[in-house]
Design an enzyme around this catalytic site. Structure first.
Site, PDB file in Angstrom:
ATOM      1  N   ASP A  54       5.185  -8.064  23.633  1.00 35.53           N
ATOM      2  CA  ASP A  54       5.327  -7.976  22.162  1.00 35.53           C
ATOM      3  C   ASP A  54       6.767  -7.820  21.646  1.00 35.53           C
ATOM      4  O   ASP A  54       7.015  -6.990  20.756  1.00 35.53           O
ATOM      5  CB  ASP A  54       4.475  -6.818  21.609  1.00 35.53           C
ATOM      6  CG  ASP A  54       2.993  -6.974  21.911  1.00 35.53           C
ATOM      7  OD1 ASP A  54       2.613  -7.968  22.556  1.00 35.53           O
ATOM      8  OD2 ASP A  54       2.208  -6.084  21.525  1.00 35.53           O
TER       9      ASP A  54
ATOM     10  N   LYS B 170      -3.084 -11.458  21.841  1.00 34.12           N
ATOM     11  CA  LYS B 170      -4.071 -10.357  21.852  1.00 34.12           C
ATOM     12  C   LYS B 170      -4.249  -9.795  20.450  1.00 34.12           C
ATOM     13  O   LYS B 170      -3.377  -9.994  19.597  1.00 34.12           O
ATOM     14  CB  LYS B 170      -3.601  -9.248  22.808  1.00 34.12           C
ATOM     15  CG  LYS B 170      -2.301  -8.608  22.363  1.00 34.12           C
ATOM     16  CD  LYS B 170      -1.776  -7.696  23.439  1.00 34.12           C
ATOM     17  CE  LYS B 170      -0.511  -7.008  22.994  1.00 34.12           C
ATOM     18  NZ  LYS B 170      -0.681  -6.171  21.794  1.00 34.12           N
TER      19      LYS B 170
ATOM     20  N   CYS C 103       1.607  -0.574  23.405  1.00 32.49           N
ATOM     21  CA  CYS C 103       1.150  -1.780  24.110  1.00 32.49           C
ATOM     22  C   CYS C 103       1.683  -1.865  25.538  1.00 32.49           C
ATOM     23  O   CYS C 103       0.988  -2.361  26.431  1.00 32.49           O
ATOM     24  CB  CYS C 103       1.488  -3.017  23.300  1.00 32.49           C
ATOM     25  SG  CYS C 103       0.492  -3.071  21.784  1.00 32.49           S
TER      26      CYS C 103
HETATM   27  C1  VGL Z   1       1.737  -2.390  18.836  1.00 29.81           C
HETATM   28  C2  VGL Z   1       1.096  -0.946  17.178  1.00 29.81           C
HETATM   29  C3  VGL Z   1       0.197  -1.870  16.691  1.00 29.81           C
HETATM   30  C4  VGL Z   1       2.612  -2.646  20.028  1.00 29.81           C
HETATM   31  C5  VGL Z   1       0.850  -3.321  18.374  1.00 29.81           C
HETATM   32  O1  VGL Z   1       2.892  -3.824  20.341  1.00 29.81           O
HETATM   33  O2  VGL Z   1       3.030  -1.674  20.688  1.00 29.81           O
HETATM   34  N1  VGL Z   1       1.849  -1.207  18.238  1.00 29.81           N
HETATM   35  N2  VGL Z   1       0.081  -3.063  17.307  1.00 29.81           N
END
Ligand code: VGL
Ligand code: ZN
Length: 240
Positions: free
Chosen positions: A10, A133, A178
Site C-alpha cells: 500500500d 484488496k 496493513c
Molecule cells: C490501511 C487504514 C485503512 C493501510 C488501509 O494500508 O495500512 N490503513 N486502510
C-alpha cells in the site's frame, strides 16, 4: 536456496500526501520516507517475485466514516453510527445479521482515483505482480491475503505458491495496520516471514509497538533493509 518474495504494501498517494496521510496520523510518521528504501530493495538481484498490494475501495466502502450512517448498526456498537467519527471503532450489522467490527477512516484509496495510485516515484520492476484488496463494499481487508473476517481470500497465497516462494519480506504502509495483518497471515500460511522495519511507517505509536511485539512472539523476523542483500545471495561455504 530458498525462494524469496518482496511484498510492498500500500505505498499509495493517499497514505503519503492524500486523505489518510500518515504524517497527519497520531504517530506523525512520513510515508514518503519508505519510497527510496523500497526502491533500493526492489533493485536487488535475487527476488523470485515482487508483489505490490493496493488498498482498492469502492466509493461506498464500509470503512469510510462518511459512509457509516448508510449501514445498519449492531446492538453491540458503543458508538452510534449517526455520530461516528474517524478512528472510532463501531460494530455494523451486515448481510443478514452478521456482526462486523470496523475502525472508521477518512475516505481513501477509492478505486481509480489519484489517491489509490502507487506513489509516482516507486520503481516497479518488470514481472512484478499487483494484488488489490478491500474491494467489497461491506468488507474491509487490512491483509493482502484475507479480508478482516477471513470470509474471502485474495490471489496472493496462490501467486506466491505458484512461484514456489518459501520466504516473504514485507514492507510498506502502514506498520500497525496493513503490514501487520499481511505479515501475520503470511506467517500463519507457513511462509518464513520477515518485516523490513526501516521500510515501513505506521499510524499510531502504541499500536506500532504492540504489532511489532506480537510479530516477534509469533516468529516473524524483524530485519533492517541493509541486511537483505546478503540474505538473498547466501553463497556456499568456502572449500577447506
Ligand atoms: C490501511 C487504514 C485503512 C493501510 C488501509 O494500508 O495500512 N490503513 N486502510
Ligand atoms: Zn483501507
Amino acid at each position: 536456496m530458498p525462494k524469496s518474495a518482496l511484498v510492498v504494501v500500500d505505498v499509495q498517494n493517499d497514505f503519503i500526501s492524500g486523505t489518510l496521510a500518515l504524517k497527519d496520523c497520531p504517530a506523525k510518521e512520513d510515508g514518503l520516507e519508505v519510497v527510496d528504501v523500497i526502491n533500493e530493495l526492489t533493485k536487488l538481484e535475487g527476488w523470485d517475485l515482487v508483489v505490490f498490494t493496493l488498498d482498492w475501495h469502492p466509493q461506498d466502502h464500509i470503512s469510510f466514516a462518511t459512509n457509516a450512517h448508510k449501514f445498519k448498526q449492531h446492538c453491540d456498537s458503543k458508538v452510534h453510527l449517526e455520530c461516528a467519527e474517524v478512528y472510532d471503532k463501531v460494530v455494523f450489522n451486515v448481510e443478514d445479521d452478521q456482526k462486523r467490527e470496523q475502525v472508521l477512516w477518512p475516505p481513501h484509496c477509492v478505486q481509480g482515483s489519484w489517491g489509490a495510485e502507487l506513489h509516482k516515484d516507486v520503481y516497479v520492476p518488470a514481472g512484478s505482480v499487483t494484488v488489490k484488496k478491500g474491494v467489497n463494499t461491506s468488507l474491509d481487508s487490512y491483509s493482502a491475503f484475507f479480508d478482516n473476517d477471513k470470509i474471502n481470500e485474495t490471489e496472493l497465497c496462490q501467486v506466491l505458491q505458484s512461484h514456489g516462494i518459501d520466504r516473504t519480506f514485507i514492507c510498506g504502509l502502514a506498520t500497525d495496520i496493513c503490514v501487520n495483518f499481511t505479515a501475520t497471515h503470511s506467517n500463519e500460511l507457513g511462509f518464513k516471514t520477515y518485516v523490513i522495519e526501516d521500510a515501513c511507517r505506521g499510524v499510531d505509536n502504541h499500536n506500532i509497538q504492540c504489532a511489532l511485539c506480537k510479530m516477534d512472539e509469533s516468529g516473524i523476523t524483524r530485519i533492517k533493509s541493509d541486511k537483505i542483500s546478503s540474505l538473498l545471495t547466501t553463497k556456499e561455504p568456502p572449500m577447506q
